[in-house]
Design an enzyme around this catalytic site. Structure first.
Site, mmCIF file in Angstrom:
data_model
loop_
_atom_site.group_PDB
_atom_site.id
_atom_site.type_symbol
_atom_site.label_atom_id
_atom_site.label_comp_id
_atom_site.label_asym_id
_atom_site.label_seq_id
_atom_site.Cartn_x
_atom_site.Cartn_y
_atom_site.Cartn_z
ATOM 1 N N ASP A 81 0.812 -1.226 0.000
ATOM 2 C CA ASP A 81 0.000 0.000 0.000
ATOM 3 C C ASP A 81 0.846 1.277 0.000
ATOM 4 O O ASP A 81 0.679 2.146 0.880
ATOM 5 C CB ASP A 81 -0.901 0.046 1.249
ATOM 6 N N GLU A 114 -11.186 0.392 -3.819
ATOM 7 C CA GLU A 114 -10.357 0.902 -2.708
ATOM 8 C C GLU A 114 -9.090 1.539 -3.293
ATOM 9 O O GLU A 114 -8.943 1.637 -4.510
ATOM 10 C CB GLU A 114 -9.988 -0.225 -1.736
HETATM 11 O O1 FUB Z 1 -3.588 -3.317 3.359
HETATM 12 C C1 FUB Z 1 -4.933 -3.505 3.656
HETATM 13 C C2 FUB Z 1 -5.786 -3.088 2.500
HETATM 14 O O2 FUB Z 1 -5.451 -3.850 1.365
HETATM 15 C C3 FUB Z 1 -5.598 -1.671 2.030
HETATM 16 O O3 FUB Z 1 -6.130 -0.710 2.868
HETATM 17 C C4 FUB Z 1 -6.240 -1.783 0.708
HETATM 18 O O4 FUB Z 1 -6.048 -0.710 -0.155
HETATM 19 C C5 FUB Z 1 -5.642 -3.078 0.188
HETATM 20 O O5 FUB Z 1 -4.401 -2.869 -0.419
#
Ligand code: FUB
Length: 329
Positions: free
Chosen positions: A19, A227
């Site tokens: 991330d 996301e």
């Molecule tokens: O690392 C946990 C979660 O996985 C992140 O917040 C998302 O964007 C995905 O990469």
């Protein structure tokens, strides 16, 4: 357009980092990743296996070849007064001599909120505020410094990121994911207050449209937001990028201002090895870079991800050339 195969570099081979949020501060590249580790929590759709407990900061002077400096642990769960668990994707912004880290974490009721921690240096350590930001929810904060003292936070994430539990910034009694031809669930954007500690306004939905200006539908899973928001500017346009989650693509959409709407443009990177995919796009010394992660070094353990970087290129019309992520689509 066929994806191009480009040279990629693993940045931190000795540890699992994911991330990436990346910025240039004081002429250096700073990376603010999530810190994956083997906590033994079984994999599930809530993402409980992403049980991260601290953040490190890394810096480098030469993206593709330079030595990567680890500035060590800069914030950890037990130092945050409102902590429950799971430090997910953070970001950092600079204003008036201070560095502000924004991080999502579940509170004591297992609800994701967004916290702020402050440092005098981009290398930390970051001192957390006593409470999360008022009115904050969900995950993956990404900050745009738009100049003139204006900062915007983009945030949100589906499934384990809990965005489906909210409408119009209010918690629902139970989660609802839009279906079929309904508009896809949007991420959010809010301008930050002068002191960088709170939202200066109610978060607004980020609308991503198709060619005709119609908001993308929930069933359009290869294009709709899931996301991992990121925002960068190129030739005066606002490039909003994100992951499509369960279809594992990094996509982007372009708008004329920080709030959008943003018109869908295409895929930045095809799936990587692993479930999640995530990005930061940064210009440094005249070149553009895509920071991301994959699970090749861990043998595809989806919760043990490794940071990577490669160059990113635009065509004459400002379109990003699609990069091969190396996974299965
Ligand atoms: O690392 C946990 C979660 O996985 C992140 O917040 C998302 O964007 C995905 O990469």
């Amino acid at each position: 357009m066929n994806p191009i195969i480009v040279q990629k570099r693993y940045l931190i081979p000795g540890d699992y980092m994911a991330d990436p949020a990346v910025h240039v501060f004081n002429g250096k590249v700073y990376i603010y990743p999530s810190h994956d580790w083997e906590s033994g929590i079984p994999e599930n759709d809530n993402g409980d296996h992403f049980n991260m407990k601290d953040y490190h900061v890394f810096s480098l002077d030469d993206v593709m070849n330079g030595e990567v400096t680890d500035h060590g642990i800069v914030l950890k769960v037990e130092d945050i007064p409102w902590s429950g668990r799971q430090l997910w994707d953070c970001d950092v912004a600079f204003k008036g001599g201070k560095y502000y880290m924004y991080f999502p974490m579940k509170d004591k009721n297992d609800i994701f909120r967004i916290g702020v921690a402050v440092s005098d240096s981009p290398e930390g350590p970051f001192v957390p505020k006593a409470d999360p930001m008022k009115g904050s929810y969900s995950i993956d904060p990404a900050i745009l410094d738009d100049g003139g003292g204006h900062y915007y936070m983009y945030f949100g994430g589906l499934w384990g990121g809990q965005l489906q539990r909210y409408r119009n910034n209010k918690a629902l009694e139970s989660a609802v994911l839009p279906k079929g031809k309904e508009s896809a669930l949007p991420s959010r954007v809010a301008r930050l207050s002068e002191d960088m500690m709170e939202f200066a306004e109610e978060p607004r939905p980020i609308v991503i449209t198709d060619e005709e200006g119609k908001p993308l539908e929930a069933s359009d899973t290869k294009r709709r937001f899931f996301e991992a928001s990121w925002m960068h500017k190129y030739n005066g346009k606002y490039y909003y990028s994100y992951s499509t989650g369960d279809t594992h693509l990094l996509c982007y959409a372009i708008g004329d201002n920080p709030y959008g709407p943003f018109k869908y443009q295409g895929v930045i990177m095809t799936p990587v090895v692993g479930w999640t995919t995530h990005l930061a796009i940064v210009e440094f010394k005249g070149k553009w870079y895509l920071f991301h992660h994959d699970c090749v070094p861990s043998g595809n353990k989806t919760w043990l991800r490794s940071l990577k970087v490669c160059e990113l290129t635009y065509d004459a019309d400002g379109k990003i050339q699609t990069i091969d992520g190396g996974g299965e689509g």
